[in-house]
Design a protein around this motif. Structure first.
Motif, PDB file in Angstrom:
ATOM      1  N   MET A   8      -6.138   0.642  -5.569  1.00  2.00           N
ATOM      2  CA  MET A   8      -5.674   0.425  -4.134  1.00  2.00           C
ATOM      3  C   MET A   8      -6.368  -0.856  -3.708  1.00  2.00           C
ATOM      4  SD  MET A   8      -3.352   2.510  -3.791  1.00  2.00           S
ATOM      5  CE  MET A   8      -3.186   2.781  -2.026  1.00  2.00           C
ATOM      6  N   SER A  55       0.710   6.162  -7.244  1.00  2.00           N
ATOM      7  CA  SER A  55      -0.250   6.758  -7.448  1.00  2.00           C
ATOM      8  C   SER A  55      -0.202   8.096  -7.725  1.00  2.00           C
ATOM      9  CB  SER A  55      -1.390   6.530  -6.439  1.00  2.00           C
ATOM     10  OG  SER A  55      -1.046   7.120  -5.329  1.00  2.00           O
ATOM     11  N   ALA A  99       2.124   1.501  -3.517  1.00  2.00           N
ATOM     12  CA  ALA A  99       0.901   1.779  -4.227  1.00  2.00           C
ATOM     13  C   ALA A  99       0.681   3.519  -4.141  1.00  2.00           C
ATOM     14  CB  ALA A  99      -0.205   1.230  -4.193  1.00  2.00           C
ATOM     15  N   GLU A 155      -0.362  -2.585 -10.239  1.00  3.74           N
ATOM     16  CA  GLU A 155      -0.583  -3.458  -9.043  1.00  3.74           C
ATOM     17  C   GLU A 155       0.149  -4.726  -8.949  1.00  3.74           C
ATOM     18  OE1 GLU A 155      -3.992  -0.875 -10.498  1.00  3.74           O
ATOM     19  OE2 GLU A 155      -2.568  -2.503 -11.575  1.00  3.74           O
ATOM     20  N   LEU A 178       0.892  -1.277  -0.017  1.00  7.77           N
ATOM     21  CA  LEU A 178      -0.157  -0.052  -0.117  1.00  7.77           C
ATOM     22  C   LEU A 178       0.941   1.398   0.038  1.00  7.77           C
ATOM     23  CD1 LEU A 178      -2.875  -1.122   2.416  1.00  7.77           C
ATOM     24  CD2 LEU A 178      -3.142  -0.831  -0.013  1.00  7.77           C
ATOM     25  N   HIS A 210      -4.619  -4.027  -2.228  1.00  8.36           N
ATOM     26  CA  HIS A 210      -4.881  -4.621  -1.007  1.00  8.36           C
ATOM     27  C   HIS A 210      -5.398  -5.954  -0.841  1.00  8.36           C
ATOM     28  CE1 HIS A 210      -6.085  -2.897   3.246  1.00  8.36           C
ATOM     29  NE2 HIS A 210      -5.609  -4.240   3.333  1.00  8.36           N
TER      30      HIS A 210
END
Length: 238
Positions: free
Chosen positions: A55, A48, A44, A134, A41, A59
């Motif tokens: 997200m 982002s 990410a 991702e 996270l 996750h």
């Protein structure tokens, strides 16, 4: 999908994974999953800043990444896919998560590298691996937990479970490995595994945040191995 439903799916997934991972040893337990989730996270969030990242996919994929791990399971069906079908997650996201988990491992990356070198990789698969942010976030997060201080502890823990010697100074350690050799788990000792896999991971990071964080962890492992050599050599010439 509204944020409340997404939160419910994440909570449901946490409960499923916590129960599922209870059958694994401490090198691949739920605490490992929590570290990977936190790191994925964070990576990410950094990514982002300049590109779109789902997200929720990050996750959930991080939570589920070790379910059906080939080191512990020979399941021919996707436990992850079956589980996600019981949630309210839409089919498109569920398929993406299953695909990410299928591709996330070092073993699968070795296979992909060998296929690309041989010119046998499907063009769509190659494009997806290069551009799926991702996947990059989850993959880097999992690899970060395989190196550094936690990497050292997890390697020793897994070696104990497999009754693999920690170190044999008479064995030669060869840097890198092949897909076939890795699948056979040919590395003879825990220290050999550092050279086979763990010391290769920093150079395989895909996100900028992963590359930055891996640098210090890689250097820590190098210092650790220098200490191993020093201690193993004490008295050897006596």
């Amino acid at each position: 999908m509204d944020s409340k439903t997404e939160a419910e799916i994440i909570k449901q997934t946490e409960a499923f994974v916590r129960d599922y991972m209870s059958r694994y040893d401490c090198s691949h337990d739920y605490l490992h999953v929590e570290r990977v989730v936190r790191q994925a996270l964070e990576l990410a969030a950094q990514e982002s800043m300049h590109t779109h990242v789902d997200m929720v996919v990050v996750h959930l994929a991080a939570l589920l990444h070790d379910v059906d791990d080939a080191k512990y399971s020979d399941a021919s069906t996707s436990t992850v896919g079956d589980f996600l079908a019981t949630t309210k997650l839409d089919t498109e996201r569920a398929h993406r998560i299953v695909r990410i988990i299928d591709a996330v491992s070092f073993r699968k990356e070795l296979l992909a590298i060998e296929q690309e070198r041989a010119g046998t990789m499907d063009a769509d698969e190659r494009e997806w691996r290069l551009n799926c942010v991702e996947l990059s976030c989850v993959q880097d997060a999992d690899r970060l937990d395989a190196i550094g201080a936690f990497g050292v502890m997890r390697c020793a823990a897994f070696s104990g479970v497999r009754n693999r010697p920690l170190h044999n100074p008479r064995d030669s350690c060869i840097a890198g490995t092949t897909y076939d050799k890795y699948v056979r788990q040919d590395s003879g000792t825990a220290v050999a595994h550092f050279y086979e896999k763990l010391l290769q991971l920093a150079s395989m990071m895909k996100t900028e945040g992963g590359k930055r964080e891996a640098k210090g962890r890689h250097e820590f492992m190098c210092r650790f191995l220098e200490q191993v050599d020093a201690e193993a050599g004490f008295g050897a010439d006596g």
